[in-house]
Design an enzyme around this catalytic site. Sequence first.
Site, short mmCIF file in Angstrom:
data_model
loop_
_atom_site.label_atom_id
_atom_site.label_comp_id
_atom_site.label_asym_id
_atom_site.label_seq_id
_atom_site.Cartn_x
_atom_site.Cartn_y
_atom_site.Cartn_z
N ARG A 1 0.81 -1.38 -0.07
CA ARG A 1 0.05 0.08 -0.01
C ARG A 1 0.85 1.17 -0.16
O ARG A 1 0.43 2.17 -0.64
CB ARG A 1 -1.00 -0.05 1.23
N ASN B 1 -10.34 -5.14 -0.02
CA ASN B 1 -10.50 -4.03 -1.07
C ASN B 1 -9.68 -4.39 -2.30
O ASN B 1 -8.66 -5.14 -2.21
CB ASN B 1 -10.05 -2.99 -0.49
N CYS C 1 -18.57 -3.28 2.43
CA CYS C 1 -18.12 -2.00 2.94
C CYS C 1 -18.56 -1.32 4.03
O CYS C 1 -19.94 -1.51 4.14
CB CYS C 1 -17.92 -0.89 1.62
N HIS D 1 -17.30 2.28 -3.40
CA HIS D 1 -16.53 3.56 -3.13
C HIS D 1 -17.06 4.52 -4.37
O HIS D 1 -16.38 5.52 -4.62
CB HIS D 1 -15.13 3.39 -3.09
N TYR E 1 -16.01 9.00 -0.79
CA TYR E 1 -14.77 8.61 -1.79
C TYR E 1 -15.13 9.34 -3.07
O TYR E 1 -14.12 9.77 -3.78
CB TYR E 1 -14.75 7.11 -2.40
#
Length: 465
Positions: free
Chosen positions: A97, A151, A173, A203, A259
Amino acid sequence: MGKESLKIVTIGGGSSYTPELIEGYILRKDQLPIREIVLVDIEEGKEKLETVGEMAKRQIKAAGLDWKVTLTLDRFEALKDADYVTTQFRVGLLDARVKDERIPLSHGVLGQETNGAGGMFKAFRTIPVILDIIDDMREQCPDAWLVNFTNPAGMVTEAAIKHGGWERTLGLCNVPIGHTKGGAEALNMPEEDLFFHYAGINHFHWHRVWDKEGNERTQEIIDVLYNPESEARGDMENIHAAKFLYEQVKDLEMLPCGYHRYYYIEDVMLDHSIEEFKEGKTRAQVVKETERRLFELYKDPELDHKPEELTQRGGTHYSDAACEIIASIQNDKHTEMVVSTKNNGTITDLPYDAAVEVSGVVTGKGFVPYNWGAFENPAARGMLQVMKGMEETVIRAAITGDYGAALQAFTVNPLVPAGQTAKTLLDQMLYAHKDYLPQFADKIKEIEENQPEDVQYVDELMKSN
């Protein structure tokens, strides 16, 4: 043993979220006749698995329950006769990440876990693994439900259903949960006195709100949350709480997902992300420190409950929602939830076999969505269709390792500048994640042999992390 005695397997069992998952099962002990919980991880996650696993045992003991907790690195064997499988793994761990965020931001392009270049690369790494898991499930537990909150949840869920053929898949989510709580608070009303109707993709969804008398309250919430005089509200722990543009949200006549900031106010969000990057405080770097502190807490042999610090991790309610899905399937509860599922015509603007994130009820036979129909706002409809086209292309690239498809996905994604910037980013990130992208092995070898400047750039950047 079926419904009389349940075996639940969690892949990514060493996650910092696991204590919330265990807490959720304990809270539903009268609804879930659990005999065994199996926590599965990989060799690199063995220490965390053991730490979290011991904490899970303490939680269960403190609750006065006799559930068996098994810790293992053998996924295939773990899945034998499972009734429910939950997934919460991160391919490449948090270091991956960090790369997803820092490499794009070093070029002045958004780096984020599930959006832009970072989100696409997380999908490239994750989708082959979820399909491998499904192959194991087909042999070991062919009737099990798969509850995914790895995710990017929407793309992973679509890959599982559409390409893995696992119809018993639901994607989760925590974002809609937070928005529901925020909407009820804005109206100063209990959540149970309101109906929230969500539709879109993970998202990237919108929602409308009605009260019990059938009066739509959406515009009232918009006025409370987004009028120029209101303070920007942090509706999510893990992204910057920049203010939406009031006139734009009002025109939508729907409430946006948190988002959506990355798309509706991209410049503000990008500037903030670049500042974090320059200060060495990207979200991934912050999360690594948060996780370090959490695991120190988890090591305490006296700790037998979920610590409050877990809310800082950014995934509050994820695990509890997974437990509720399982309980609702198990007991045919018809719990109203928002999940990623096969479209089946729920949103007429998207392909029938696409994964969508929508409201509905969870029954003993699975999820029954509430029909949405078409998006009346053409701007929202157009953006949604572009994003779904991007997702489909990402999934194709993740499965096939087709470089052209990957470049096409980078070009379509609204958060990546098309052209040479997209290609440079793609090549550098392929090299950076080479250990987790075997499907792109030939292209990565070509990059290493013929593009030493890209290799050197990535190596130097990550040294400065």
